[in-house]
Design a protein around this motif. Structure first.
Motif, PDB file in Angstrom:
ATOM      1  N   LYS A   1       0.853  -1.188   0.000  1.00 54.65           N
ATOM      2  CA  LYS A   1       0.000   0.000   0.000  1.00 54.65           C
ATOM      3  C   LYS A   1       0.892   1.242   0.000  1.00 54.65           C
ATOM      4  CE  LYS A   1      -3.816   0.050   2.517  1.00 54.65           C
ATOM      5  NZ  LYS A   1      -4.774   0.221   3.647  1.00 54.65           N
ATOM      6  N   LEU A   2       0.717   2.110  -1.011  1.00 48.40           N
ATOM      7  CA  LEU A   2       1.494   3.336  -1.130  1.00 48.40           C
ATOM      8  C   LEU A   2       0.585   4.535  -0.921  1.00 48.40           C
ATOM      9  CD1 LEU A   2       3.626   2.558  -4.322  1.00 48.40           C
ATOM     10  CD2 LEU A   2       4.264   2.196  -1.944  1.00 48.40           C
ATOM     11  N   GLY A   3       0.986   5.443  -0.048  1.00 43.61           N
ATOM     12  CA  GLY A   3       0.229   6.665   0.181  1.00 43.61           C
ATOM     13  C   GLY A   3       0.781   7.781  -0.685  1.00 43.61           C
ATOM     14  N   VAL A   4      -0.085   8.417  -1.475  1.00 44.57           N
ATOM     15  CA  VAL A   4       0.319   9.530  -2.340  1.00 44.57           C
ATOM     16  C   VAL A   4       0.004  10.823  -1.601  1.00 44.57           C
ATOM     17  CG1 VAL A   4       0.130  10.566  -4.630  1.00 44.57           C
ATOM     18  CG2 VAL A   4      -0.277   8.112  -4.348  1.00 44.57           C
ATOM     19  N   VAL A   5       1.052  11.581  -1.264  1.00 43.65           N
ATOM     20  CA  VAL A   5       0.876  12.789  -0.458  1.00 43.65           C
ATOM     21  C   VAL A   5       1.495  13.991  -1.155  1.00 43.65           C
ATOM     22  CG1 VAL A   5       0.994  11.395   1.656  1.00 43.65           C
ATOM     23  CG2 VAL A   5       3.035  12.599   0.868  1.00 43.65           C
ATOM     24  N   GLY A   6       1.170  15.172  -0.637  1.00 49.58           N
ATOM     25  CA  GLY A   6       1.737  16.404  -1.181  1.00 49.58           C
ATOM     26  C   GLY A   6       0.899  17.583  -0.739  1.00 49.58           C
ATOM     27  N   LEU A   7       1.460  18.768  -0.857  1.00 50.64           N
ATOM     28  CA  LEU A   7       0.702  19.975  -0.556  1.00 50.64           C
ATOM     29  C   LEU A   7      -0.455  20.111  -1.548  1.00 50.64           C
ATOM     30  CD1 LEU A   7       3.661  22.469   0.066  1.00 50.64           C
ATOM     31  CD2 LEU A   7       2.039  21.655   1.782  1.00 50.64           C
ATOM     32  N   PRO A   8      -1.464  20.914  -1.233  1.00 49.40           N
ATOM     33  CA  PRO A   8      -2.540  21.133  -2.210  1.00 49.40           C
ATOM     34  C   PRO A   8      -1.995  21.730  -3.506  1.00 49.40           C
ATOM     35  CG  PRO A   8      -3.185  21.943  -0.040  1.00 49.40           C
ATOM     36  CD  PRO A   8      -1.724  21.603   0.051  1.00 49.40           C
ATOM     37  N   ASN A   9      -2.620  21.362  -4.616  1.00 48.82           N
ATOM     38  CA  ASN A   9      -2.323  21.928  -5.935  1.00 48.82           C
ATOM     39  C   ASN A   9      -0.912  21.652  -6.446  1.00 48.82           C
ATOM     40  OD1 ASN A   9      -4.897  22.874  -5.701  1.00 48.82           O
ATOM     41  ND2 ASN A   9      -4.371  25.036  -5.660  1.00 48.82           N
ATOM     42  N   VAL A  10      -0.361  20.489  -6.115  1.00 52.32           N
ATOM     43  CA  VAL A  10       0.949  20.113  -6.657  1.00 52.32           C
ATOM     44  C   VAL A  10       0.803  19.074  -7.777  1.00 52.32           C
ATOM     45  CG1 VAL A  10       2.175  20.615  -4.501  1.00 52.32           C
ATOM     46  CG2 VAL A  10       1.352  18.283  -4.936  1.00 52.32           C
ATOM     47  N   GLY A  11      -0.446  18.625  -8.037  1.00 54.31           N
ATOM     48  CA  GLY A  11      -0.686  17.613  -9.070  1.00 54.31           C
ATOM     49  C   GLY A  11      -0.849  16.217  -8.513  1.00 54.31           C
ATOM     50  N   LYS A  12      -1.033  16.137  -7.193  1.00 47.11           N
ATOM     51  CA  LYS A  12      -1.114  14.838  -6.524  1.00 47.11           C
ATOM     52  C   LYS A  12      -2.312  14.015  -6.997  1.00 47.11           C
ATOM     53  CE  LYS A  12      -2.489  15.143  -2.321  1.00 47.11           C
ATOM     54  NZ  LYS A  12      -3.826  14.543  -2.452  1.00 47.11           N
ATOM     55  N   SER A  13      -3.506  14.615  -6.972  1.00 43.45           N
ATOM     56  CA  SER A  13      -4.702  13.870  -7.367  1.00 43.45           C
ATOM     57  C   SER A  13      -4.727  13.603  -8.871  1.00 43.45           C
ATOM     58  CB  SER A  13      -5.967  14.614  -6.938  1.00 43.45           C
ATOM     59  OG  SER A  13      -6.079  14.571  -5.526  1.00 43.45           O
ATOM     60  N   THR A  14      -4.163  14.523  -9.655  1.00 43.38           N
ATOM     61  CA  THR A  14      -4.070  14.294 -11.104  1.00 43.38           C
ATOM     62  C   THR A  14      -3.203  13.071 -11.380  1.00 43.38           C
ATOM     63  OG1 THR A  14      -4.292  16.664 -11.526  1.00 43.38           O
ATOM     64  CG2 THR A  14      -3.391  15.331 -13.316  1.00 43.38           C
TER      65      THR A  14
ATOM     66  N   ALA B   1      -9.668  19.232  -8.433  1.00 47.98           N
ATOM     67  CA  ALA B   1     -10.069  20.616  -8.664  1.00 47.98           C
ATOM     68  C   ALA B   1      -8.962  21.567  -8.224  1.00 47.98           C
ATOM     69  CB  ALA B   1     -11.360  20.910  -7.889  1.00 47.98           C
ATOM     70  N   ASN B   2      -9.065  22.817  -8.679  1.00 47.58           N
ATOM     71  CA  ASN B   2      -8.030  23.799  -8.396  1.00 47.58           C
ATOM     72  C   ASN B   2      -8.333  24.551  -7.091  1.00 47.58           C
ATOM     73  OD1 ASN B   2      -5.894  25.576  -8.586  1.00 47.58           O
ATOM     74  ND2 ASN B   2      -6.943  26.951  -9.997  1.00 47.58           N
ATOM     75  N   TYR B   3      -8.487  23.817  -6.001  1.00 50.61           N
ATOM     76  CA  TYR B   3      -8.608  24.449  -4.690  1.00 50.61           C
ATOM     77  C   TYR B   3      -8.177  23.437  -3.632  1.00 50.61           C
ATOM     78  CZ  TYR B   3     -13.099  21.950  -4.693  1.00 50.61           C
ATOM     79  OH  TYR B   3     -14.069  20.994  -4.783  1.00 50.61           O
ATOM     80  N   PRO B   4      -7.697  23.908  -2.480  1.00 50.79           N
ATOM     81  CA  PRO B   4      -7.196  22.977  -1.456  1.00 50.79           C
ATOM     82  C   PRO B   4      -8.276  22.045  -0.924  1.00 50.79           C
ATOM     83  CG  PRO B   4      -6.492  25.228  -1.020  1.00 50.79           C
ATOM     84  CD  PRO B   4      -7.513  25.306  -2.118  1.00 50.79           C
ATOM     85  N   PHE B   5      -7.843  20.861  -0.524  1.00 51.75           N
ATOM     86  CA  PHE B   5      -8.677  19.878   0.177  1.00 51.75           C
ATOM     87  C   PHE B   5      -9.817  19.299  -0.643  1.00 51.75           C
ATOM     88  CE2 PHE B   5      -7.445  23.049   3.574  1.00 51.75           C
ATOM     89  CZ  PHE B   5      -6.250  22.425   3.820  1.00 51.75           C
TER      90      PHE B   5
ATOM     91  N   ASN C   1       2.882  27.492 -13.310  1.00 54.38           N
ATOM     92  CA  ASN C   1       1.601  27.652 -13.990  1.00 54.38           C
ATOM     93  C   ASN C   1       0.788  28.683 -13.211  1.00 54.38           C
ATOM     94  OD1 ASN C   1      -1.061  27.465 -14.982  1.00 54.38           O
ATOM     95  ND2 ASN C   1      -0.783  25.315 -15.555  1.00 54.38           N
ATOM     96  N   GLY C   2       0.646  29.867 -13.812  1.00 51.84           N
ATOM     97  CA  GLY C   2      -0.057  30.961 -13.138  1.00 51.84           C
ATOM     98  C   GLY C   2      -1.520  30.684 -12.882  1.00 51.84           C
ATOM     99  N   ASP C   3      -2.091  29.722 -13.622  1.00 54.95           N
ATOM    100  CA  ASP C   3      -3.510  29.401 -13.458  1.00 54.95           C
ATOM    101  C   ASP C   3      -3.765  28.462 -12.275  1.00 54.95           C
ATOM    102  OD1 ASP C   3      -4.195  30.934 -15.664  1.00 54.95           O
ATOM    103  OD2 ASP C   3      -3.881  29.257 -17.054  1.00 54.95           O
ATOM    104  N   ILE C   4      -2.705  27.825 -11.781  1.00 53.28           N
ATOM    105  CA  ILE C   4      -2.864  26.887 -10.660  1.00 53.28           C
ATOM    106  C   ILE C   4      -2.173  27.485  -9.440  1.00 53.28           C
ATOM    107  CG2 ILE C   4      -2.435  24.551  -9.820  1.00 53.28           C
ATOM    108  CD1 ILE C   4      -2.414  23.622 -12.733  1.00 53.28           C
ATOM    109  N   ILE C   5      -2.972  27.851  -8.468  1.00 50.80           N
ATOM    110  CA  ILE C   5      -2.470  28.549  -7.280  1.00 50.80           C
ATOM    111  C   ILE C   5      -1.592  27.619  -6.443  1.00 50.80           C
ATOM    112  CG2 ILE C   5      -3.201  29.832  -5.222  1.00 50.80           C
ATOM    113  CD1 ILE C   5      -6.107  29.612  -6.664  1.00 50.80           C
ATOM    114  N   HIS C   6      -0.422  28.091  -6.050  1.00 53.37           N
ATOM    115  CA  HIS C   6       0.382  27.346  -5.079  1.00 53.37           C
ATOM    116  C   HIS C   6       0.079  27.920  -3.696  1.00 53.37           C
ATOM    117  CE1 HIS C   6       3.645  25.614  -2.818  1.00 53.37           C
ATOM    118  NE2 HIS C   6       4.052  24.921  -3.860  1.00 53.37           N
ATOM    119  N   VAL C   7      -0.215  27.042  -2.737  1.00 50.75           N
ATOM    120  CA  VAL C   7      -0.622  27.514  -1.407  1.00 50.75           C
ATOM    121  C   VAL C   7       0.439  28.379  -0.727  1.00 50.75           C
ATOM    122  CG1 VAL C   7      -2.321  25.744  -0.868  1.00 50.75           C
ATOM    123  CG2 VAL C   7       0.092  25.302  -0.401  1.00 50.75           C
ATOM    124  N   GLU C   8       1.714  28.201  -1.112  1.00 47.89           N
ATOM    125  CA  GLU C   8       2.783  29.000  -0.509  1.00 47.89           C
ATOM    126  C   GLU C   8       3.176  30.191  -1.394  1.00 47.89           C
ATOM    127  OE1 GLU C   8       4.118  28.665   2.561  1.00 47.89           O
ATOM    128  OE2 GLU C   8       2.595  27.125   2.887  1.00 47.89           O
ATOM    129  N   GLY C   9       2.504  30.336  -2.550  1.00 49.31           N
ATOM    130  CA  GLY C   9       2.698  31.518  -3.390  1.00 49.31           C
ATOM    131  C   GLY C   9       3.830  31.455  -4.387  1.00 49.31           C
TER     132      GLY C   9
END
Length: 363
Positions: A2-15, A28-32, A107-115
């Motif tokens: 079992k591998l857990g896929v982790v990362g900050l929001p909007n890094v492409g993890k779910s994609t 989607a393009n928003y956290p959580f 990518n300016g269209d995808i917000i990075h939570v840390e800016g």
């Protein structure tokens, strides 16, 4: 596995998760947007199994599988329950290893939570939250074990000594996986389920036009960060993997060739995961089924037999084994036997990757 896929929001993890499992988790393009972990079971590609299937035309074809768990995005303060931190941390405890997706694309269209894009900072954010959660757990465990240590319990004393070393190590903001331990200490640690003890593969997520991407400044910085803890980095484009997941086999190979890639990100991730966790596969083959079984490197024949059924291990007599290459060269199991290439191995035999096995047992 079992591998857990982790990362900050909007890094492409779910994609990336969607692409490798085709599970359709909302990206989607928003956290959580991933609150409960999505789980996808992926077949492990194995050309040896394909060849055996051609030879036997079996009723069933059963590859080994890996379970991927897409775990909710993490932010600063997760160890204190910020964002969805508590759920995130509890889900990580359940996996064998962590695939940490790190954003290495602009990518300016995808917000990075840390800016801004800074892979080393992003890794440090998640590492620190896991370290703080582990430190809190270690301190509680130390307090809980005081009475046992005072009573003269040797195991409790050994555990307490290890926990004190871990406390000092974690206080330096270092993950437990980077800490030197002897075999006895590692055995004690297995029952602790510490978050920072999990082996990690860093998946550097680059733009579609940046592959292979090994020399990108962001990737090189991530590699240097990973080197300090003995971790590996795999470059991948989640968007490319998404496109690959929608293609048929032949089209996929052509697309990879156009990109100058020999294999997909999924195939490379599986290979890296097996290596990271010290796993191999043995095979069983016949008219009813061809199947791959995953075991830990160093497993002996009776324990491998137990992966199939507990009766096989309990009543183990011997293992009849032929190497995959020998079987293919001979064209059939009987032909391999006639040439003396089928070996009879006992209970002390250590399994090899690609062994084709018939277990003899009596219960």
């Amino acid at each position: 596995m079992k591998l857990g896929v982790v990362g900050l929001p909007n890094v492409g993890k779910s994609t990336l998760f969607n692409a490798i499992t085709r599970a359709g988790a909302e990206a989607a393009n928003y956290p959580f947007c991933t609150i409960e972990p999505n789980v996808g079971v992926v077949a492990v590609p194995d050309s040896r199994l394909d060849r055996l299937s051609e030879m036997y035309s079996p009723e069933k074809y059963t590859p080994a599988v890996i379970e991927f768990v897409d775990i909710a995005g993490l932010v600063k303060g997760a160890s204190r329950g910020e964002g969805l931190g508590n759920k995130f941390l509890s889900h990580i405890r359940e996996v064998d290893a962590v695939v940490h997706v790190v954003r290495c694309f602009e990518n300016g269209d995808i917000i990075h939570v840390e800016g801004s894009i800074d892979p080393v900072r992003d890794v440090d954010i998640i590492d620190l939250e896991l370290i703080l959660a582990d430190l809190e757990w270690v301190e509680k465990r130390l307090l809980k074990g005081v009475k046992q240590v005072r009573s003269g319990d040797k195991t409790a004393a050994a555990e307490s000594a290890l926990l004190e070393r871990m406390q000092a190590w974690l206080s330096q903001e270092k993950p437990v996986r980077a800490m030197e331990m002897d075999e006895g200490e590692r055995a004690l640690m297995k029952n602790m389920f510490l978050l920072t003890a999990k082996p990690v593969i860093y998946a550097a997520n680059v733009a579609e036009d940046a592959l292979p991407g090994e020399e990108l400044p962001a990737v090189l910085a991530l590699k240097e960060r990973a080197r300090k803890e003995g971790a590996s980095v795999m470059v991948v484009s989640a968007r490319i993997e998404e496109e690959l997941s929608q293609l048929e086999s032949g089209e996929r190979e052509l697309f990879l060739a156009e990109l100058g890639l020999e294999s997909s990100g999924l195939e490379r991730l599986i290979k890296a995961s097996y290596s990271l966790l010290g796993l191999i596969s043995f095979l069983t083959a016949g008219p009813k089924e061809v199947r791959a079984w995953t075991i830990v490197k160093g497993t002996k024949a009776p324990q491998a037999a137990g992966k199939i059924h507990s009766d096989f291990e309990r009543g183990f007599i011997r293992a009849e084994i032929v190497a995959f290459d020998d079987l293919i060269r001979c064209g059939s199991y009987n032909a391999a036997r006639e040439k003396g290439l089928v070996r009879s191995e006992g209970k002390d035999y250590v399994m090899n990757d690609g062994d084709i096995v018939l277990f003899r047992f009596n219960v």
